[in-house]
Design a protein around this motif. Structure first.
Motif, PDB file in Angstrom:
ATOM      1  N   ARG A   2       0.826  -1.209   0.000  1.00  0.00           N
ATOM      2  CA  ARG A   2       0.000   0.000   0.000  1.00  0.00           C
ATOM      3  C   ARG A   2       0.858   1.256   0.000  1.00  0.00           C
ATOM      4  O   ARG A   2       1.859   1.342   0.715  1.00  0.00           O
ATOM      5  CB  ARG A   2      -0.917  -0.012   1.239  1.00  0.00           C
ATOM      6  CG  ARG A   2      -1.977   1.084   1.199  1.00  0.00           C
ATOM      7  CD  ARG A   2      -2.934   0.963   2.362  1.00  0.00           C
ATOM      8  NE  ARG A   2      -2.284   1.350   3.622  1.00  0.00           N
ATOM      9  CZ  ARG A   2      -2.814   1.112   4.828  1.00  0.00           C
ATOM     10  NH1 ARG A   2      -3.954   0.437   4.933  1.00  0.00           N
ATOM     11  NH2 ARG A   2      -2.193   1.496   5.923  1.00  0.00           N
ATOM     12  N   ASP A   3       0.464   2.223  -0.816  1.00  0.00           N
ATOM     13  CA  ASP A   3       1.142   3.513  -0.927  1.00  0.00           C
ATOM     14  C   ASP A   3       2.622   3.352  -1.249  1.00  0.00           C
ATOM     15  O   ASP A   3       3.429   4.216  -0.925  1.00  0.00           O
ATOM     16  CB  ASP A   3       0.958   4.327   0.357  1.00  0.00           C
ATOM     17  CG  ASP A   3       1.276   5.809   0.152  1.00  0.00           C
ATOM     18  OD1 ASP A   3       1.037   6.314  -0.959  1.00  0.00           O
ATOM     19  OD2 ASP A   3       1.766   6.449   1.100  1.00  0.00           O
ATOM     20  N   HIS A   7       4.051   7.224   3.069  1.00  0.00           N
ATOM     21  CA  HIS A   7       3.427   7.704   4.302  1.00  0.00           C
ATOM     22  C   HIS A   7       2.290   6.812   4.799  1.00  0.00           C
ATOM     23  O   HIS A   7       2.077   6.685   6.006  1.00  0.00           O
ATOM     24  CB  HIS A   7       2.895   9.133   4.113  1.00  0.00           C
ATOM     25  CG  HIS A   7       3.967  10.172   4.023  1.00  0.00           C
ATOM     26  ND1 HIS A   7       4.997  10.254   4.934  1.00  0.00           N
ATOM     27  CD2 HIS A   7       4.178  11.167   3.134  1.00  0.00           C
ATOM     28  CE1 HIS A   7       5.788  11.267   4.615  1.00  0.00           C
ATOM     29  NE2 HIS A   7       5.314  11.834   3.518  1.00  0.00           N
ATOM     30  N   SER A   8       1.533   6.229   3.873  1.00  0.00           N
ATOM     31  CA  SER A   8       0.394   5.387   4.263  1.00  0.00           C
ATOM     32  C   SER A   8       0.692   3.913   4.045  1.00  0.00           C
ATOM     33  O   SER A   8      -0.187   3.119   3.706  1.00  0.00           O
ATOM     34  CB  SER A   8      -0.863   5.798   3.484  1.00  0.00           C
ATOM     35  OG  SER A   8      -1.253   7.108   3.832  1.00  0.00           O
ATOM     36  N   SER A 114      -8.351  12.881  -1.859  1.00  0.00           N
ATOM     37  CA  SER A 114      -7.305  13.416  -0.987  1.00  0.00           C
ATOM     38  C   SER A 114      -6.375  14.368  -1.737  1.00  0.00           C
ATOM     39  O   SER A 114      -5.232  14.578  -1.306  1.00  0.00           O
ATOM     40  CB  SER A 114      -6.496  12.269  -0.355  1.00  0.00           C
ATOM     41  OG  SER A 114      -5.697  12.741   0.706  1.00  0.00           O
ATOM     42  N   CYS A 159       1.099  16.968   0.109  1.00  0.00           N
ATOM     43  CA  CYS A 159       1.199  16.638   1.532  1.00  0.00           C
ATOM     44  C   CYS A 159       1.049  17.880   2.404  1.00  0.00           C
ATOM     45  O   CYS A 159       1.978  18.679   2.532  1.00  0.00           O
ATOM     46  CB  CYS A 159       2.538  15.945   1.806  1.00  0.00           C
ATOM     47  SG  CYS A 159       2.589  15.138   3.429  1.00  0.00           S
ATOM     48  N   LYS A 186     -11.832  12.621   1.531  1.00  0.00           N
ATOM     49  CA  LYS A 186     -10.813  12.917   2.544  1.00  0.00           C
ATOM     50  C   LYS A 186     -11.425  13.855   3.564  1.00  0.00           C
ATOM     51  O   LYS A 186     -11.887  14.939   3.224  1.00  0.00           O
ATOM     52  CB  LYS A 186      -9.600  13.585   1.892  1.00  0.00           C
ATOM     53  CG  LYS A 186      -8.544  14.097   2.847  1.00  0.00           C
ATOM     54  CD  LYS A 186      -7.732  12.978   3.460  1.00  0.00           C
ATOM     55  CE  LYS A 186      -6.543  13.543   4.246  1.00  0.00           C
ATOM     56  NZ  LYS A 186      -5.697  12.468   4.807  1.00  0.00           N
ATOM     57  N   ASP A 192      -2.027  14.518   5.925  1.00  0.00           N
ATOM     58  CA  ASP A 192      -1.541  13.683   4.826  1.00  0.00           C
ATOM     59  C   ASP A 192      -0.280  12.908   5.213  1.00  0.00           C
ATOM     60  O   ASP A 192       0.143  12.019   4.482  1.00  0.00           O
ATOM     61  CB  ASP A 192      -1.232  14.548   3.599  1.00  0.00           C
ATOM     62  CG  ASP A 192      -2.475  15.185   3.018  1.00  0.00           C
ATOM     63  OD1 ASP A 192      -3.479  14.480   2.855  1.00  0.00           O
ATOM     64  OD2 ASP A 192      -2.444  16.403   2.745  1.00  0.00           O
ATOM     65  N   GLY A 193       0.314  13.272   6.330  1.00  0.00           N
ATOM     66  CA  GLY A 193       1.534  12.604   6.761  1.00  0.00           C
ATOM     67  C   GLY A 193       2.438  13.569   7.514  1.00  0.00           C
ATOM     68  O   GLY A 193       2.134  14.765   7.647  1.00  0.00           O
ATOM     69  N   LYS A 200       1.033  12.137  11.948  1.00  0.00           N
ATOM     70  CA  LYS A 200       1.077  10.999  11.040  1.00  0.00           C
ATOM     71  C   LYS A 200      -0.145  10.981  10.134  1.00  0.00           C
ATOM     72  O   LYS A 200      -1.187  11.591  10.444  1.00  0.00           O
ATOM     73  CB  LYS A 200       1.155   9.687  11.829  1.00  0.00           C
ATOM     74  CG  LYS A 200      -0.089   9.372  12.634  1.00  0.00           C
ATOM     75  CD  LYS A 200       0.063   8.039  13.362  1.00  0.00           C
ATOM     76  CE  LYS A 200      -1.218   7.694  14.139  1.00  0.00           C
ATOM     77  NZ  LYS A 200      -1.089   6.392  14.832  1.00  0.00           N
ATOM     78  N   ALA A 201      -0.043  10.287   9.010  1.00  0.00           N
ATOM     79  CA  ALA A 201      -1.125  10.235   8.026  1.00  0.00           C
ATOM     80  C   ALA A 201      -2.416   9.745   8.668  1.00  0.00           C
ATOM     81  O   ALA A 201      -2.435   8.734   9.375  1.00  0.00           O
ATOM     82  CB  ALA A 201      -0.742   9.318   6.873  1.00  0.00           C
ATOM     83  N   GLY A 202      -3.496  10.483   8.439  1.00  0.00           N
ATOM     84  CA  GLY A 202      -4.806  10.107   8.949  1.00  0.00           C
ATOM     85  C   GLY A 202      -5.141  10.696  10.297  1.00  0.00           C
ATOM     86  O   GLY A 202      -6.307  10.650  10.720  1.00  0.00           O
TER      87      GLY A 202
END
Length: 217
Positions: A2-3, A7-8, A114, A159, A186, A192-193, A200-202
């Protein structure tokens, strides 16, 4: 993958775990109505070369399987993420990849998830991509595109860019027959990170959320 490990990064450890998770997710929706934006970035990362070629076929299989599993629930609409117009410059290649991932069995595709690209540009790009996919419908994430993308910054413009604003509120009145909705996919205020001072992302970032709201038209 993933990603692409950025970052994700993270995700399911293997295909069986992913299929189990998707099944649990679908069961959790049950008989409710829901719109699912499936796997943001997963298909564009195949197109841009970030995802290693040896993982492509498995990704197509898992995503098409996820679409089929989610569509077992009549109240669920599924849109497969297709990046945005500033990311994939060759919509023909993107359309081919979306087809391999089963977009024909979904309700359409999603743009600008996002990201910050202006709605008008995404509508135009969506029409081009739709023409290549037999008139497929699409949705656009307008959560943070009120001021468009950040310019003049060569790195990580996606970001936590400063100076952005909320976009059009969620609606199904898009003015475009094939654009089913503008959505806030989003959540405004989610980082975004760990860039530009963000968590941190999220993670929720109140100052960024307030900035988006204050700059909204």
């Amino acid at each position: 993958h993933r990603d692409c490990g950025q970052h994700s990064a993270g995700g399911a450890p293997d295909a069986a775990a992913y299929e189990s998770w998707i099944g649990s997710f679908a069961d959790g929706i049950g008989d409710a109505k829901a719109v699912v934006i499936l796997e943001p970035d997963a298909i564009p990362h195949v197109v841009d070369g970030c995802t290693p070629p040896e993982l492509h076929e498995e990704r197509y299989r898992l995503i098409s399987g996820a679409i089929a599993r989610l569509k077992q629930h009549p109240g669920v609409r599924v849109y497969l993420d297709a990046g945005n117009s500033a990311w994939i410059s060759d919509p023909g290649k993107l359309a081919q990849t979306l087809r391999q991932a089963g977009v024909g069995e979904a309700d359409g595709f999603a743009l600008n998830v996002s990201n910050f690209q202006r709605t008008g540009e995404q509508l135009a790009y969506g029409r081009r991509l739709s023409d290549m996919l037999g008139g497929a419908h699409f949705v656009i994430d307008t959560s943070r595109n009120g001021n468009g993308p950040l310019t003049g910054a060569p790195n990580e413009v996606w970001c936590n860019p400063p100076g952005r604003a909320l976009g059009e509120p969620p609606t199904t009145r898009t003015g475009e027959e094939r654009a089913d909705a503008f959505l806030w996919v989003k959540r405004p205020g989610e980082s975004d990170g760990p860039c530009r001072g963000g968590p941190k992302a999220g993670a929720w970032w109140p100052d960024y959320a307030l900035g988006l709201a204050r700059r909204a038209g």
